[in-house]
Design an enzyme around this catalytic site. Structure first.
Site, PDB file in Angstrom:
ATOM      1  N   HIS A  40       1.055  -1.222  -0.259  1.00 23.95           N
ATOM      2  CA  HIS A  40       0.001  -0.131  -0.458  1.00 23.95           C
ATOM      3  C   HIS A  40       0.555   1.489   0.641  1.00 23.95           C
ATOM      4  O   HIS A  40       1.931   0.931   0.869  1.00 23.95           O
ATOM      5  CB  HIS A  40      -0.594   0.140   1.601  1.00 23.95           C
ATOM      6  CG  HIS A  40      -1.710   1.526   1.321  1.00 23.95           C
ATOM      7  ND1 HIS A  40      -3.136   1.546   0.365  1.00 23.95           N
ATOM      8  CD2 HIS A  40      -1.593   2.091   2.272  1.00 23.95           C
ATOM      9  CE1 HIS A  40      -3.026   3.056   1.156  1.00 23.95           C
ATOM     10  NE2 HIS A  40      -1.829   3.150   2.244  1.00 23.95           N
ATOM     11  N   CYS A 110      -4.553   1.981  -4.925  1.00 18.97           N
ATOM     12  CA  CYS A 110      -3.812   3.054  -4.203  1.00 18.97           C
ATOM     13  C   CYS A 110      -2.460   3.265  -5.278  1.00 18.97           C
ATOM     14  O   CYS A 110      -2.180   4.981  -4.974  1.00 18.97           O
ATOM     15  CB  CYS A 110      -3.377   3.059  -2.734  1.00 18.97           C
ATOM     16  SG  CYS A 110      -2.588   1.242  -2.308  1.00 18.97           S
TER      17      CYS A 110
END
Length: 170
Positions: A40, A110
């Site tokens: 992430h 993301c």
């Protein structure tokens, strides 16, 4: 040339391993290949951390989500763009291709967001080992089996403020 009136802002990439190290040990068994993490990422600029997830574009103080501090920080460079221009840019992204309902774990996540924003701010991409991760997973038989399950997952670490209206139903 006189550049002393130009303000430059540092741009960083915060990298988090969502697997907390488990991908490193389990991926050879499950996927038949080594993955160092399930990444992430977020962009840190103007004193805030910005990321994209299942509820849209979100901001928080650096390291301010439930994930805590990042595993790695990469210096992406500097930008001369003002915070006002950047926030206008994020607002337009949040109303179009980065609305919460546009989130897709493999194709539009993301890391897609941080790569696009990094290029907008600095002209540089994020490291390819992050952007290549989905194809690494999907190239394995187990990745293909898991895909329908994984496609339904929206990752959005709690602890931020949504910049745009969040999820839309249209």
């Amino acid at each position: 040339m006189d550049n002393q009136n130009v303000t430059r802002y540092s741009v960083q990439l915060y990298i988090y391993d969502l697997s907390r190290g488990m991908a490193r040990s389990l991926s050879p068994i499950m996927l038949g290949k080594q993955l160092d993490g399930i990444w992430h990422t977020a962009i840190v600029v103007y004193g805030d951390e910005f990321f994209f997830g299942g509820i849209g574009i979100t901001s928080c103080p650096p390291g301010g989500t439930m994930l805590g501090p990042p595993d790695t920080v990469v210096e992406l460079g500097e930008t001369e763009l003002s915070e006002e221009i950047f926030m206008d840019y994020l607002s337009s992204l949040g109303e179009s291709e980065y609305r919460g309902d546009k989130y897709r774990l493999f194709e539009h996540n993301c890391n897609t967001f941080t790569n696009e924003v990094a290029q907008f701010l600095t002209g540089h991409s994020i490291p390819s080992y992050i952007t290549d991760l989905p194809s690494e997973v999907l190239s394995t038989p187990f990745g293909q089996i898991l895909r329908p399950i994984l496609d339904s997952i929206h990752i959005s670490p709690p602890g931020g403020n949504v910049i745009n209206g969040g999820r839309h139903n249209n």
